[in-house]
Write a protein that holds these residues in place. Sequence first.
Motif, PDB file in Angstrom:
ATOM      1  N   LEU A  90      -3.128  22.649  39.356  1.00 22.50           N
ATOM      2  CA  LEU A  90      -3.157  22.386  37.927  1.00 22.50           C
ATOM      3  C   LEU A  90      -1.732  22.198  37.412  1.00 22.50           C
ATOM      4  CD1 LEU A  90      -4.939  22.241  35.354  1.00 22.50           C
ATOM      5  CD2 LEU A  90      -4.542  24.697  35.074  1.00 22.50           C
ATOM      6  N   ASN A  91      -1.535  21.180  36.607  1.00 21.70           N
ATOM      7  CA  ASN A  91      -0.217  20.888  36.054  1.00 21.70           C
ATOM      8  C   ASN A  91      -0.351  20.587  34.565  1.00 21.70           C
ATOM      9  OD1 ASN A  91       1.325  20.493  38.790  1.00 21.70           O
ATOM     10  ND2 ASN A  91      -0.522  19.231  38.948  1.00 21.70           N
ATOM     11  N   VAL A  92       0.690  20.892  33.819  1.00 24.90           N
ATOM     12  CA  VAL A  92       0.708  20.607  32.385  1.00 24.90           C
ATOM     13  C   VAL A  92       1.829  19.613  32.106  1.00 24.90           C
ATOM     14  CG1 VAL A  92       1.061  21.533  30.076  1.00 24.90           C
ATOM     15  CG2 VAL A  92      -0.217  22.865  31.765  1.00 24.90           C
ATOM     16  N   VAL A  93       1.479  18.505  31.472  1.00 27.08           N
ATOM     17  CA  VAL A  93       2.469  17.503  31.097  1.00 27.08           C
ATOM     18  C   VAL A  93       2.902  17.805  29.663  1.00 27.08           C
ATOM     19  CG1 VAL A  93       2.951  15.045  30.835  1.00 27.08           C
ATOM     20  CG2 VAL A  93       1.391  15.828  32.625  1.00 27.08           C
ATOM     21  N   GLU A  94       4.160  18.155  29.489  1.00 27.59           N
ATOM     22  CA  GLU A  94       4.678  18.556  28.184  1.00 27.59           C
ATOM     23  C   GLU A  94       5.140  17.331  27.401  1.00 27.59           C
ATOM     24  OE1 GLU A  94       7.721  21.419  28.945  1.00 27.59           O
ATOM     25  OE2 GLU A  94       6.322  22.973  29.587  1.00 27.59           O
ATOM     26  N   LEU A  95       4.372  16.998  26.366  1.00 21.01           N
ATOM     27  CA  LEU A  95       4.677  15.831  25.538  1.00 21.01           C
ATOM     28  C   LEU A  95       5.188  16.253  24.161  1.00 21.01           C
ATOM     29  CD1 LEU A  95       1.436  13.767  26.346  1.00 21.01           C
ATOM     30  CD2 LEU A  95       3.689  13.483  27.385  1.00 21.01           C
ATOM     31  N   PHE A  96       5.678  17.491  24.059  1.00 19.89           N
ATOM     32  CA  PHE A  96       5.976  18.052  22.741  1.00 19.89           C
ATOM     33  C   PHE A  96       7.471  18.275  22.489  1.00 19.89           C
ATOM     34  CE2 PHE A  96       4.631  21.539  25.612  1.00 19.89           C
ATOM     35  CZ  PHE A  96       5.827  22.234  25.714  1.00 19.89           C
ATOM     36  N   HIS A  97       8.318  17.542  23.190  1.00 21.62           N
ATOM     37  CA  HIS A  97       9.751  17.779  23.052  1.00 21.62           C
ATOM     38  C   HIS A  97      10.425  16.874  22.020  1.00 21.62           C
ATOM     39  CE1 HIS A  97       9.839  20.725  26.223  1.00 21.62           C
ATOM     40  NE2 HIS A  97       9.163  19.909  27.007  1.00 21.62           N
ATOM     41  N   GLY A  98       9.612  16.204  21.187  1.00 19.32           N
ATOM     42  CA  GLY A  98      10.169  15.386  20.116  1.00 19.32           C
ATOM     43  C   GLY A  98      10.431  16.192  18.862  1.00 19.32           C
ATOM     44  N   ALA A  99      10.858  15.508  17.813  1.00 19.19           N
ATOM     45  CA  ALA A  99      11.290  16.185  16.588  1.00 19.19           C
ATOM     46  C   ALA A  99      10.175  16.954  15.894  1.00 19.19           C
ATOM     47  CB  ALA A  99      11.891  15.158  15.626  1.00 19.19           C
ATOM     48  N   THR A 100       8.924  16.458  15.955  1.00 16.07           N
ATOM     49  CA  THR A 100       7.829  17.120  15.247  1.00 16.07           C
ATOM     50  C   THR A 100       6.925  17.928  16.173  1.00 16.07           C
ATOM     51  OG1 THR A 100       6.162  15.357  15.412  1.00 16.07           O
ATOM     52  CG2 THR A 100       7.818  15.139  13.678  1.00 16.07           C
ATOM     53  N   HIS A 225       3.052   6.737  29.479  1.00 17.38           N
ATOM     54  CA  HIS A 225       2.926   8.170  29.765  1.00 17.38           C
ATOM     55  C   HIS A 225       2.160   8.386  31.067  1.00 17.38           C
ATOM     56  CE1 HIS A 225       2.892   9.055  25.119  1.00 17.38           C
ATOM     57  NE2 HIS A 225       3.951   8.372  25.503  1.00 17.38           N
ATOM     58  N   PHE A 226       1.122   7.590  31.273  1.00 22.94           N
ATOM     59  CA  PHE A 226       0.246   7.793  32.422  1.00 22.94           C
ATOM     60  C   PHE A 226       0.921   7.368  33.721  1.00 22.94           C
ATOM     61  CE2 PHE A 226      -2.468   7.784  28.754  1.00 22.94           C
ATOM     62  CZ  PHE A 226      -3.341   8.835  29.024  1.00 22.94           C
ATOM     63  N   PHE A 227       1.707   6.313  33.666  1.00 25.77           N
ATOM     64  CA  PHE A 227       2.477   5.941  34.850  1.00 25.77           C
ATOM     65  C   PHE A 227       3.493   7.029  35.180  1.00 25.77           C
ATOM     66  CE2 PHE A 227       0.738   1.782  33.942  1.00 25.77           C
ATOM     67  CZ  PHE A 227       0.593   1.227  35.212  1.00 25.77           C
ATOM     68  N   HIS A 228       4.126   7.575  34.151  1.00 24.55           N
ATOM     69  CA  HIS A 228       5.126   8.623  34.367  1.00 24.55           C
ATOM     70  C   HIS A 228       4.500   9.862  35.004  1.00 24.55           C
ATOM     71  CE1 HIS A 228       8.679  11.077  33.667  1.00 24.55           C
ATOM     72  NE2 HIS A 228       7.912  11.980  33.100  1.00 24.55           N
ATOM     73  N   LEU A 229       3.402  10.345  34.439  1.00 21.89           N
ATOM     74  CA  LEU A 229       2.808  11.564  34.974  1.00 21.89           C
ATOM     75  C   LEU A 229       2.232  11.326  36.366  1.00 21.89           C
ATOM     76  CD1 LEU A 229      -0.615  11.810  34.827  1.00 21.89           C
ATOM     77  CD2 LEU A 229      -0.093  11.680  32.385  1.00 21.89           C
ATOM     78  N   TYR A 230       1.694  10.122  36.597  1.00 21.20           N
ATOM     79  CA  TYR A 230       1.158   9.845  37.928  1.00 21.20           C
ATOM     80  C   TYR A 230       2.255   9.885  38.979  1.00 21.20           C
ATOM     81  CZ  TYR A 230      -1.031   7.680  41.928  1.00 21.20           C
ATOM     82  OH  TYR A 230      -1.496   7.453  43.203  1.00 21.20           O
ATOM     83  N   PHE A 231       3.368   9.223  38.725  1.00 23.02           N
ATOM     84  CA  PHE A 231       4.452   9.196  39.709  1.00 23.02           C
ATOM     85  C   PHE A 231       5.057  10.576  39.903  1.00 23.02           C
ATOM     86  CE2 PHE A 231       5.048   4.535  38.381  1.00 23.02           C
ATOM     87  CZ  PHE A 231       4.237   4.095  39.415  1.00 23.02           C
ATOM     88  N   GLN A 232       4.966  11.438  38.885  1.00 19.24           N
ATOM     89  CA  GLN A 232       5.457  12.806  39.013  1.00 19.24           C
ATOM     90  C   GLN A 232       4.512  13.679  39.827  1.00 19.24           C
ATOM     91  OE1 GLN A 232       8.435  14.278  37.576  1.00 19.24           O
ATOM     92  NE2 GLN A 232       8.921  12.103  37.481  1.00 19.24           N
TER      93      GLN A 232
END
Length: 356
Positions: A90-100, A225-232
């Motif tokens: 199980l992995n968590v992709v953190e998409l919350f590092h922006g300003a809001t 986003h999906f290409f990034h998480l897949y390659f990771q």
Amino acid sequence: MSVSEEAAAAASECYAKDLGLYLPEEIPGWGRGAEAAVWLLLSQLVFEVARRFIDEAEIPSADLEELVGNSLSGFKVPEVVRVERLGGGLNVVELFHGATLAFKDLALQVVSALLHYFLKTSGQHVTILVGTSGDTGSAAIEGVRGRGNMDIVVLLPKGYCTAIQELQMTTVLEDNVHVYCVDGTSDALDLPIKQCFADGQLVESHSLISINSINWGRIMVQVAHFFHLYFQLCEDLGQPVQVVIPTGACGNITAGCIAQRMGLPITLVAGVNTNNIVARTLDTGDFSVEGNVMPSLAPAMDIQMPYNVERLLFLYAKGDTGRVKKLMEEFESRGRVQIPKDVLEAMKKTVVGEPY
């Protein structure tokens, strides 16, 4: 209409002339060698995805690369998106590092910059109208604030956003940001907003647009986003990866389905809360509104009318726009429509629902 005008229209008009949602007529394949793409940064992947949908005549590569890089330069971690590896696969992709702190920061920073690019070229000014369940409004404001060629009007449903989201929206001081609390849910807001866009004279006189997930640009950027998480995450290229997506209006699910169409070996799970219309639709084909929106701890998921289902129907009805229009007209008039068996079966090969 020139090629560049077509791109600007898809990035800004949001609803097509018949009030349908924009999608490319054809989804391009990835094409690039996956072995090389594994090492690309997220900003480079956003550029590569955008380049497949935006012609060189619309935005030269040097401009597009700079635009994307600048848009993603202000995030709190250098990699922009971080993958936290847990046990048991199980992995968590953190998409919350922006300003809001919302995943929509990633797409809306780029979309706002794209819009600014087209407006700067044309010398136009636009008014952006956004209804929000919470996070879209904040992220849209952050992308637009201070830009001289656009004003943004955000309607937030009183009592249905978290306190921090309301403060993010109502404490911005830039002159081009206008925020109003209104009665009703975010679903209720969608109806008068769509009526505004149906009024051609109003749209033209105020140069009215939107940048929530009605906007194709949002979907396009989220594909990366999906290409990034897949390659990771994949251990071997070509190995399937399952992605669970918290789901509201189905914008991110749509982006994942397009990534899969481009050749990415992923399957998607739509995670919902008590507002479970998406899970019911994917399970039985029953696309119907049941009762009122129920407030939860995740307001962005508190949606009973996920408008991006229209785009999913287009993708899995083999681009039959007449068929999609008939289904959506029935849904809008009755609040209910049964998804045809062949369309539902095609959809289930890529995405399934996980009910609350």
